[in-house]
Design an enzyme around this catalytic site. Structure first.
Site, PDB file in Angstrom:
ATOM      1  N   LYS A 192     -62.204  11.613  39.291  1.00 16.52           N
ATOM      2  CA  LYS A 192     -61.275  10.649  38.711  1.00 16.52           C
ATOM      3  C   LYS A 192     -61.620   9.265  39.245  1.00 16.52           C
ATOM      4  O   LYS A 192     -61.702   9.063  40.453  1.00 16.52           O
ATOM      5  CB  LYS A 192     -59.817  11.004  39.050  1.00 16.52           C
ATOM      6  CG  LYS A 192     -58.843  10.163  38.260  1.00 16.52           C
ATOM      7  CD  LYS A 192     -57.420  10.580  38.452  1.00 16.52           C
ATOM      8  CE  LYS A 192     -56.534   9.851  37.437  1.00 16.52           C
ATOM      9  NZ  LYS A 192     -56.808   8.411  37.342  1.00 16.52           N
ATOM     10  N   ASP A 246     -61.068   5.151  39.665  1.00 15.42           N
ATOM     11  CA  ASP A 246     -59.958   4.226  39.860  1.00 15.42           C
ATOM     12  C   ASP A 246     -60.239   2.931  39.114  1.00 15.42           C
ATOM     13  O   ASP A 246     -60.673   1.934  39.691  1.00 15.42           O
ATOM     14  CB  ASP A 246     -59.777   3.958  41.358  1.00 15.42           C
ATOM     15  CG  ASP A 246     -58.414   3.381  41.670  1.00 15.42           C
ATOM     16  OD1 ASP A 246     -57.583   3.299  40.754  1.00 15.42           O
ATOM     17  OD2 ASP A 246     -58.185   3.015  42.834  1.00 15.42           O
ATOM     18  N   GLU A 289     -60.403   9.050  43.983  1.00 18.41           N
ATOM     19  CA  GLU A 289     -58.976   9.241  43.742  1.00 18.41           C
ATOM     20  C   GLU A 289     -58.585  10.699  43.551  1.00 18.41           C
ATOM     21  O   GLU A 289     -57.446  11.085  43.781  1.00 18.41           O
ATOM     22  CB  GLU A 289     -58.582   8.432  42.515  1.00 18.41           C
ATOM     23  CG  GLU A 289     -57.104   8.308  42.278  1.00 18.41           C
ATOM     24  CD  GLU A 289     -56.786   7.445  41.066  1.00 18.41           C
ATOM     25  OE1 GLU A 289     -55.604   7.350  40.719  1.00 18.41           O
ATOM     26  OE2 GLU A 289     -57.722   6.894  40.465  1.00 18.41           O
TER      27      GLU A 289
END
Length: 329
Positions: A36, A38, A181
């Protein structure tokens, strides 16, 4: 690029993930995993060597990131719609949302050109919706990822991100070890459903993040005297009402507080549908609920408040009406 030369918006909105946990170990082989990133979500339409970029809100943002218009060679003559994340990388090559804040609110001109040269963004691509006019929305995720790798959408300021079949726990641990993240888990057989927040995609973060609507503020004290001390924020409930979710007093830079002071539009009554705690309402200043931000927080309390929220920044890429609870209280 002149607006009349931009490709048409590719889809109403990107497909979204629900917040949750990793799939059970027994189901792990049926899922793919991505890191993931950011940054801010964007859909890219490439036609005849021209690029159009749209934020998750549907806002056209091509002019904010002119460095991305230098397309990879594989896309120069392509006709494709791609899904990805615009990120600003720190000196270690990790996405830094704080660095991206300086770019998100600029719309063109000398400032954008200067920032693009000094701290260029990167477009991380993780899905393909059409290629050479062939629609891929109904194809399974694993097929779309294979087609994306065949396309070779990498070069200049573009990167095709890695993904992994199974091994979710290891990918999640690797994301933590590398200061990322978290991960997004996607069912291998999931189609792409534009504008839908679907359980076939799960975002599993190391820290909980939540979009919030700013509905007011409390005056600062000490070093913040005369300005904003904390923000009063809310989320929409299942009936579409804006309900109070807590006040945020940490995580601000001085520049962020100055910016917020100029953006808050006063109103006489609270915009929240529920009662505000007396100790908060006593010195509150209410604001029109048209600013969206993001906070990191520990957990929800039993009465629907965020514990230990910290401000991360404004999110102009998100619509006010889309702000709902992402983590179950």
């Amino acid at each position: 690029m002149r607006p009349d030369l931009l490709p048409e918006p590719p889809v109403p909105a990107p497909m979204l993930a629900v917040a949750g946990e990793l799939p059970p170990r027994r189901e792990d082989g049926g899922w793919g995993y991505e890191f993931k990133w950011d940054g801010v979500r964007a859909l890219a339409a490439v036609r005849d060597g021209r690029l159009g970029l749209w934020a998750r809100s549907g806002t056209e943002v091509t002019g904010r990131y002119p460095e991305l218009s230098r397309l990879p060679a594989a896309l120069a003559g392509a006709d494709a719609v791609l899904d990805g994340e615009v990120v600003a990388l720190d000196r270690l090559g990790r996405p830094d949302f704080g660095l991206l804040q300086n770019r998100m609110h600029r719309t063109g001109g000398a400032d954008v050109a200067r920032l693009a040269a000094a701290a260029p963004v990167t477009f991380l691509v993780f899905d393909v919706l059409t290629v050479r006019s062939e629609p891929l929305l109904e194809e399974p995720y694993e097929v779309r990822r294979e087609r994306l790798e065949e396309l070779g959408a990498a070069g200049q300021r573009w990167v095709t991100t890695p993904w992994f079949r199974g091994g979710g726990a290891d990918v999640h641990a690797a994301s933590r070890d590398n200061g990322l993240e978290g991960v997004v888990a996607k069912r291998l057989d999931s189609p792409y459903r534009p504008g839908v927040r679907a359980p076939e995609w799960r975002k599993v973060k190391h820290v909980r993040m939540q979009g919030v609507v700013v509905g007011g503020w409390r005056p600062g004290k000490g070093r913040r005297a005369g300005g904003v001390g904390s923000l009063l924020v809310g989320v929409h409930d299942d009936d579409g009402r804006l309900v109070y979710a807590g006040h945020v007093g940490t995580g601000f830079t001085d520049a962020a507080l100055r910016e917020l002071s100029g953006l808050l539009r006063p109103r006489r009554t609270p915009p929240f549908a529920d009662a505000i705690p007396r100790e908060v309402a006593r010195d509150a200043r209410w604001a029109e609920p048209d600013l969206v931000g993001e906070v990191a927080f520990a957990a929800w309390t039993a009465d629907g408040r965020m514990r230990h929220p910290a401000w991360r920044g404004l999110r102009e890429d998100l619509d006010v009406d889309d702000v709902v609870v992402e983590w179950s209280p």
